[in-house]
Design a protein around this motif. Structure first.
Motif, short mmCIF file in Angstrom:
data_model
loop_
_atom_site.label_atom_id
_atom_site.label_comp_id
_atom_site.label_asym_id
_atom_site.label_seq_id
_atom_site.Cartn_x
_atom_site.Cartn_y
_atom_site.Cartn_z
N MET A 10 0.85 -1.18 0.00
CA MET A 10 0.00 0.00 0.00
C MET A 10 0.89 1.24 0.00
SD MET A 10 -3.13 1.24 2.51
CE MET A 10 -2.12 1.37 4.01
N LEU A 11 0.81 2.01 -1.06
CA LEU A 11 1.51 3.29 -1.14
C LEU A 11 0.50 4.38 -0.82
CD1 LEU A 11 3.49 2.70 -4.46
CD2 LEU A 11 4.23 2.22 -2.11
N SER A 12 0.88 5.32 0.02
CA SER A 12 -0.08 6.34 0.43
C SER A 12 0.57 7.70 0.60
CB SER A 12 -0.77 5.92 1.73
OG SER A 12 0.16 5.73 2.79
N PHE A 13 -0.24 8.73 0.46
CA PHE A 13 0.20 10.11 0.72
C PHE A 13 -1.02 10.94 1.07
CE2 PHE A 13 -0.48 9.54 -3.81
CZ PHE A 13 -1.12 10.71 -4.25
N ASN A 14 -0.81 12.19 1.37
CA ASN A 14 -1.91 13.04 1.85
C ASN A 14 -1.56 14.51 1.62
OD1 ASN A 14 -0.16 11.85 4.25
ND2 ASN A 14 -0.60 13.99 4.78
N ASP A 15 -2.58 15.35 1.65
CA ASP A 15 -2.39 16.82 1.59
C ASP A 15 -1.53 17.24 0.40
OD1 ASP A 15 -3.60 17.89 4.32
OD2 ASP A 15 -2.57 16.02 4.75
N PHE A 23 6.06 9.79 0.47
CA PHE A 23 4.99 8.82 0.38
C PHE A 23 5.30 7.71 1.37
CE2 PHE A 23 8.12 7.10 -2.52
CZ PHE A 23 8.01 5.72 -2.39
N THR A 24 4.27 6.99 1.79
CA THR A 24 4.43 5.91 2.76
C THR A 24 4.30 4.57 2.06
OG1 THR A 24 3.33 7.33 4.40
CG2 THR A 24 3.68 5.04 5.00
N ASP A 25 5.22 3.66 2.38
CA ASP A 25 5.19 2.30 1.83
C ASP A 25 4.86 1.35 2.97
OD1 ASP A 25 5.68 -0.15 0.60
OD2 ASP A 25 7.41 0.58 -0.53
N THR A 26 3.69 0.73 2.89
CA THR A 26 3.21 -0.17 3.94
C THR A 26 2.96 -1.56 3.35
OG1 THR A 26 2.09 1.68 5.06
CG2 THR A 26 1.42 -0.54 5.69
N PRO A 75 5.71 0.40 8.52
CA PRO A 75 5.61 1.29 7.36
C PRO A 75 6.80 2.25 7.32
CG PRO A 75 3.57 1.25 8.63
CD PRO A 75 4.59 0.56 9.45
N VAL A 76 7.18 2.65 6.14
CA VAL A 76 8.33 3.54 5.97
C VAL A 76 7.91 4.76 5.15
CG1 VAL A 76 10.66 3.76 5.04
CG2 VAL A 76 9.93 1.59 6.06
N ASN A 77 8.21 5.93 5.66
CA ASN A 77 8.04 7.15 4.88
C ASN A 77 9.27 7.37 4.01
OD1 ASN A 77 5.46 8.22 5.44
ND2 ASN A 77 6.14 8.98 7.43
N LYS A 78 9.06 7.57 2.73
CA LYS A 78 10.15 7.70 1.78
C LYS A 78 10.14 9.07 1.11
CE LYS A 78 10.41 2.72 0.94
NZ LYS A 78 10.37 1.64 -0.07
N VAL A 79 11.32 9.63 0.94
CA VAL A 79 11.45 10.98 0.39
C VAL A 79 11.24 10.97 -1.13
CG1 VAL A 79 12.99 12.96 0.11
CG2 VAL A 79 13.06 11.60 2.22
#
Length: 605
Positions: free
Chosen positions: A53-58, A338-341, A362-366
């Protein structure tokens, strides 16, 4: 009866009337199954499968790399120091997501709201059609709505979801209709006050082969507190936890056991570095804010929470009501992370396996800018820039250095001072309202004002596009009567109450208005009342003052309820017009504006 999917429906766009029927059904939405998606087949299939699951927001319509300090993320180094890393830009976000998906047969991309609204000019000038197009191209599957999705009201939000040209300005590209979102917008806790039905689909079921994951999308219950009254007219916003739990039960009845909640509400990590471990010394110990109570009360049926709104970065593990580990993530804002879960799906139980061993953190990636740009995003940006150029490239004024706004973490921001001064100057004349001071909400400052040229205009030149990016809402200014006592209360509401107590919102003030903010105290006591002065003279409680502010603040937005008690309102020019007029009048190439000293609010830490 399932609601009609939004993906892959360019040739069968729904009308608003059809949408009302679809949303009213409150039914679950199942993603269209891509050709050849059936998994493996045969008896050798493993019991569990990892779903990425790749995710982001705002995202806020930030297509081009954000300028100034707002275009960086803070990285914590091994020795405890921090480093600012340039990040963001949809050309790089697209590349990052596409690279991350490689090698993952099962991958879904989700977002937690504010995909549009508060956008830079490249998107905002065209009512965010460019951003919806970009999000379609990068493969977003589903997103909750956020408060900014309501900036232009429910009808415009529906148009974003289902397409059609703008009702006033028409189609922006010759011969092209706007097709709307190919991803599913979710608004489970937003209902029409008249029909009592959900405004948009409450849930979405992503399906590939024999794997099904349900998504529930909500915005913060307090959306009416942070959007103009016109934007949320006729709508009711329900409790986040109650809504999620309701639809989690409905998904379970349909046989969907794996569930992710997309929540446009967030938390505040104890450290601003994107790679800060908020699970030290214990699970969720390093995070506070509204999302903590939400996470503790959302039903254990929900397996992961993707959050937003606070523009912070975190990947925490806050136990669910049954005490089981559950991830709570947020990827900062404007496409910088983005977050990689990894979600481990059990084919037998149809549920997500949640243990520290089976569910990697989960890991937040730049979203770094050293990687190649996605060519289709470059083409999209260039195409819309050509349409915007006649307006966007007009010079408005000159600055001598970066003027920090959105990227500043200080209570008083240099750009906030500049904006407040511009409003005061424009509205001080008797025939313009007779303002004696101006106040500006910090959330309305959407970027820094960067010295480095964004195009070929030259360093230090502020273009219309850049000033629009700073203040994209084009709020009309209000000049009103407030008593000294009401002004003191407004200052106290910056740092107290249910909205601003946990997360202070410090108003930016015009020249001549000064006071002391004592952060060693709590709540309203943080305002040193005797220190509040206008032009060196203490405020008088019973005296009436003429105050300039935008219509959002005058309506009590951001928790400033006392400001709704104003009298003798006069509507003036827009905030953007005031700002541009100030830049033009007070600067030249030979005498550019220097960053204000930001010395109006004395802060005791």
């Amino acid at each position: 009866m399932p609601a009609t999917p939004q993906r892959h429906r360019r040739t069968r766009r729904l009308t608003l009337a059809a949408l009302a029927v679809t949303a009213g059904a409150g039914a679950m939405v199942v993603a269209a199954l891509p050709a050849g998606a059936a998994s493996g087949g045969g008896a050798a299939k493993s019991r569990t499968v990892d779903v990425q699951m790749l995710s982001f927001n705002d995202f806020h319509g930030t297509l081009e790399p954000p300028q100034g300090s707002s275009g960086t993320v803070t990285e914590r180094q091994a020795d405890g120091t921090t480093k600012a890393i340039p990040a963001g830009g949809v050309e790089y976000l697209a590349t990052s997501l596409r690279e991350a998906r490689k090698g993952h047969e099962y991958s879904v991309t989700a977002a937690a709201g504010d995909m549009i609204g508060g956008s830079p000019m490249l998107s905002g000038l065209f009512h965010d059609e460019p951003s919806i197009e970009a999000l379609n191209k990068i493969g977003l599957d589903v997103s909750s709505v956020g408060n900014h999705e309501f900036d232009e009201g429910k009808t415009e939000l529906r148009r974003m979801g289902y397409g059609g040209c703008h009702p006033v300005e028409g189609c922006f590209e010759y011969g092209k209709d706007f097709t709307g979102a190919e991803f599913q917008y979710l608004a489970a806790n937003v209902t029409d006050e008249k029909t009592k039905r959900p405004l948009m689909s409450p849930t979405f079921i992503w399906k590939k082969g024999d794997v099904k994951i349900g998504f529930i999308g909500v915005t913060l219950e307090g959306t009416p507190d942070v959007v103009t009254a016109e934007g949320v007219k006729g709508l009711k916003f329900g409790d986040e936890v109650e809504t999620i739990n309701k639809y989690a039960a409905e998904l379970n009845k349909q046989g969907v056991k794996s569930i992710v909640a997309l929540i446009h509400e967030g938390g505040l990590p104890a450290n601003g570095a994107y790679n800060y471990d908020c699970d030290v010394p214990g699970a969720g110990a390093g995070i506070s804010g509204a999302i903590v109570d939400i996470a503790k009360n959302v039903d254990s049926k929900v397996d992961a929470l993707v959050t937003g709104h606070t523009h912070q970065a975190y990947a925490c593990n806050i136990p669910d009501p049954a005490g089981n580990p559950r991830t709570v993530t947020s990827a900062a804002s404007i496409g910088r992370l983005f977050t990689d879960t990894t979600l481990t799906y059990d084919r037998q139980t149809k549920d997500i396996v949640r243990t520290p061993v089976t569910s990697p953190k989960p890991v937040n990636k730049v979203v770094g800018r050293e990687q190649p740009k996605a060519p289709d995003m470059t083409e999209l940006i260039d195409r819309w820039k050509a349409l915007a150029a006649p307006i966007a490239n007009r010079p408005q004024g000159f600055i001598s250095a970066d003027i920090p706004g959105r990227g500043s973490e200080a209570p008083e921001k240099p750009l906030g001072d500049l904006i407040a001064d511009a409003q005061l100057e424009a509205l001080a004349p008797a025939d313009k309202g007779g303002a004696q001071l101006a106040v500006m909400n910090p959330g309305g400052i959407r970027s820094d004002l960067a010295y480095k040229a964004s195009g070929d205009e030259g360093d230090g030149v502020v273009t219309y596009g850049e000033s629009f990016t700073v203040q994209p809402f084009t709020n009309m200014m209000n000049i009103v009567d407030l008593t000294g006592a009401q002004l003191i209360t407004a200052l106290q509401q910056q740092v107290s109450g249910p909205v601003n107590g946990p997360n202070p919102k410090i108003l930016q003030v015009s020249k001549g208005f000064t006071y002391t903010l004592d952060m060693t105290k709590a709540g309203a006591d943080r305002i040193v009342v005797d220190s509040v002065k206008l032009n060196g003279v203490p405020l008088e409680s019973a005296k009436t003052y003429r105050v300039a502010m935008n219509e959002f603040l005058a309506g009590g937005g951001d928790g400033f309820t006392v400001l709704k008690e104003h009298k003798n309102k006069l509507v003036g020019a827009s905030d953007l017009d005031c700002f541009n007029a100030y830049l033009t009048k007070n600067s030249s190439a030979a005498a550019p504006i220097a960053p204000p000293a930001a010395n109006r609010i004395t802060v005791i830490k």
